[in-house]
Design an enzyme around this catalytic site. Structure first.
Site, PDB file in Angstrom:
ATOM      1  N   CYS D   2      -6.767  13.345  -8.647  1.00  0.00           N
ATOM      2  CA  CYS D   2      -7.617  12.567  -7.765  1.00  0.00           C
ATOM      3  C   CYS D   2      -9.054  12.608  -8.262  1.00  0.00           C
ATOM      4  O   CYS D   2      -9.402  13.403  -9.118  1.00  0.00           O
ATOM      5  CB  CYS D   2      -7.534  13.123  -6.345  1.00  0.00           C
ATOM      6  N   ARG D   3      -9.858  11.741  -7.704  1.00  0.00           N
ATOM      7  CA  ARG D   3     -11.292  11.716  -7.995  1.00  0.00           C
ATOM      8  C   ARG D   3     -12.058  11.790  -6.689  1.00  0.00           C
ATOM      9  O   ARG D   3     -11.585  11.263  -5.679  1.00  0.00           O
ATOM     10  CB  ARG D   3     -11.686  10.398  -8.690  1.00  0.00           C
TER      11      ARG D   3
END
Lengths: 264, 264, 264, 264
Positions: D2-3
């Site tokens: 994820c970011r």
């Protein structure tokens, strides 16, 4: 039948209209209070003005009462000018693009009502939308078409006249190619500065429209149905009226879409 | 760019095309295999024929790979004629009504490609849809418009000619009011009996189109990209072609939308 | 309160139960017929058995009546064993993972009712789920917990005893840590061969449960409320009953979750 | 993988982090810039602090880039403390309840990383959540469990120690019942006043974590990846660190979840 509410005044949290009053828009959507009240579970939307000329827009297809994003948003965002809508579709599939309010540039718009037999003359209605605003045609409702036609008729310069011409043209189509009742409309619209509302029908059954000044809030609430049943001072807007709410003043003018066709 | 696959033959589970092959439509949607492959995460759809003349239709706006309903459906439903599509929108908002395939009556339709500058002449494109099919206009894509125009041009009687006329008319608009490239199209369509596919472009870059007969399955697969990379016998359809798959036969004819305008 | 319907018999289109009868599940969800009928707009689900041992599962959070995918699916899919559910959540956010039916392996399960004060002892309820089935815990409802606990209690070997033990354990928690009414349950479950249903409550208000043999269809309908108001031959299942529908036979046994605790 | 991105400083529009920079969170979600960058299309979320002690929360399961509501929200809402997350699920079904950030009371929390073999010991992880916070368990992710465990470990009194104990306990489960790598975590959390971030792993591959003070904005950006590639002054947080951003100051302390178990 849809329900809506709009507000102009000192900034308040959206929830003060949308979810907190005893007869708030979300309560109305659940049809909790009265047996004959239908359920508005086919989407909802909010347009609000903040620091920018263009309104924020939040719309979804689920029932308003079951969306945690909506609950969070209306509890956080404070605005001095906004409108909200809960939708009861008439059997057709729900789509975000068919949810009110609609927004183009700095304008926002919502509509409760109908043009009789619209599905039969929809193509002819779409043609009335000008090239300039046609790219904003995203869905298939008469309400969105009405808004886009009105934009082309000069909403920026004279909101009342533009709405008269737009409703007049769609009403003419309904009389020629549609069915009775030809026009029923209670609309709210805003350019980010003033709040406008109108009530009109081609028969005796114009959708209801009320407004009220709150001294506490220093603001106007304009609604399809009163938000608090114990507030006695809601005023009903008579059919054939166009209201302009500007600051703490309201001006009510007659609204006569057939002015032009009658003159012609 | 979108991806799609269609099938005509002995009934198979939809997952045999949609999710199980090494290069299945869902794998393609994730863009896993090749770096230059874009992701198709902006919705998907399936149309399949079962016991009824009208196709079933299942579409949603989420990425195909993350929808448990889709996974369940393609594992349960067996069909001898179906098509599936994964969508990569170009920045615009996603809506179920903009997802392929589209279906009207017994017809289903999907399209990979574009008409150049469509947003600028969309109103003029909508006018080309006949009154009869206008109520089926739910979204705002050029693909849906193309399908509805083709229905009005006689898809029931002569699919190839109807598609030529429809693409010809939209291509003419693109030339007059839009921008280059004017037309790019790889389409699949079906009336529930035959499967049709076409490949065409106004320039040298028609979207790819392949087909393959599987002796094991006794059926045709028609796709935007081969499903298994180790199958050597995929045949590429040349640009300017219209394919008719009927039973175990295929007929490939030339496809020339500018036939009429050239003649005129 | 939720509504549900299940079917075992000669294959029929799902819509013959879900959307076509005068008092179909979708009509019931709209609460159209009777004023006191609440609206079930907080999601729906279908589990059906086809050619595979595992059921197909289709669930979504929107109102059942406004989902075109559902309408298409129930018009296409034919099954001899299926169950459907419409949900009225009690204020909590809607999530697909909280929609009924639930499915694990070849089992499907749905539940109308509640365990009193469940939110206060949810952690203790979750502990009752065995390690084997814990990965299937996706949502937060008491109904899903009940199903997973029952799987661990031997649903495969003796469905009635497993459901008694599962309801017995959750009911004990409700008595210790929850609130009255402690247990109310009308459930349907299936292993893909037989259809099981039970009705039970810790007080006098067990959720209703009816069944009917249709000679025309050669099948059983089992429902929370009769589907056709003019059919006189719906039979009410008495509280404290466990029904086994197998082929054209039904066996009704007593259902006593407190058997073990009473014995202990 | 994820970011995410978080901000503390003078109020800015959410879009200044979420959608406008060249390498904004939404651009990152599309994986446009680098081939090896995977796509984060499985949901997103934003938590922001406004006039109330509790954060606003907006989460949905579609790709961040295709949600017009998100685009509108981040263009309207201005905040001096917020965090945003784009999610790439690993094959499991997407649900709003599994999207980051999570929020309880005035706390918000997001996490990039994993506990190895979590699905195999999820039940044992859930037991670590205290009764007080168990009602907030809505989904099934390790990240939500981590947050709720930390709340029970005293997040209000000592965020660093609470996170050490929570990660320590989940890490111990991973070592006993899960698989390597046991712990990988880059987290952001806030109580509405300070912004906290930590970076830790049981092996050499802790998820990346950067921060940067903007003199122009008078604020801190804390991110999983730099937002602008031409800004040279992003600082990498070393693994085993806990950062406290308060006003214009940052304090970086060591973070050692195994402190207690090592001591015991």
């Amino acid at each position: 039948m849809c329900r809506w509410a709009a507000y102009l005044g000192a900034p308040i949290f959206l929830e003060d209209i949308v979810s907190r009053p005893a007869h708030s828009l979300i309560r109305q959507s659940q049809g909790a209070t009265r047996c004959q009240t239908p359920v508005n579970a086919d989407g909802f939307g909010i347009a609000w003005y903040g620091e920018r000329p263009e309104p924020g827009l939040y719309r979804d297809v689920m029932p308003a009462w079951s969306d945690p994003n909506l609950r969070s948003l209306v509890g956080q965002v404070r605005s001095g000018l906004f409108m909200a809508h809960v939708r009861a579709s008439t059997g057709t599939a729900t789509s975000r693009n068919n949810c009110h309010p609609f927004a183009v540039g700095r304008w926002s718009f919502l509509h409760n009502g109908q043009f009789g037999g619209y599905d039969g003359f929809r193509r002819h209605a779409d043609v009335l939308i000008s090239d300039e605003f046609y790219p904003h045609r995203k869905g298939a409702t008469d309400s969105e078409a009405l808004f886009l036609i009105a934009l082309g008729e000069g909403l920026d310069h004279d909101p009342r006249a533009a709405m008269e011409r737009a409703i007049g043209k769609l009403g003419a189509l309904a009389r020629q190619m549609g069915e009775a009742p030809h026009v029923r409309a209670a609309c709210a619209l805003s350019d980010g500065r003033n709040l406008y509302a109108l009530r009109h029908a081609s028969d005796d059954l114009a959708p209801s429209l009320y407004y009220r000044w709150s001294e506490t809030r220093r603001g106007w609430a304009v609604v399809s149905e009163p938000l608090e049943t114990d507030e006695a001072d809601w005023r009903e807007v008579p059919p054939g009226s166009f209201c302009t709410f500007a600051g703490d003043r309201v001006q009510i003018q007659d609204f006569c879409p057939d002015r032009l066709s009658a003159a012609a």
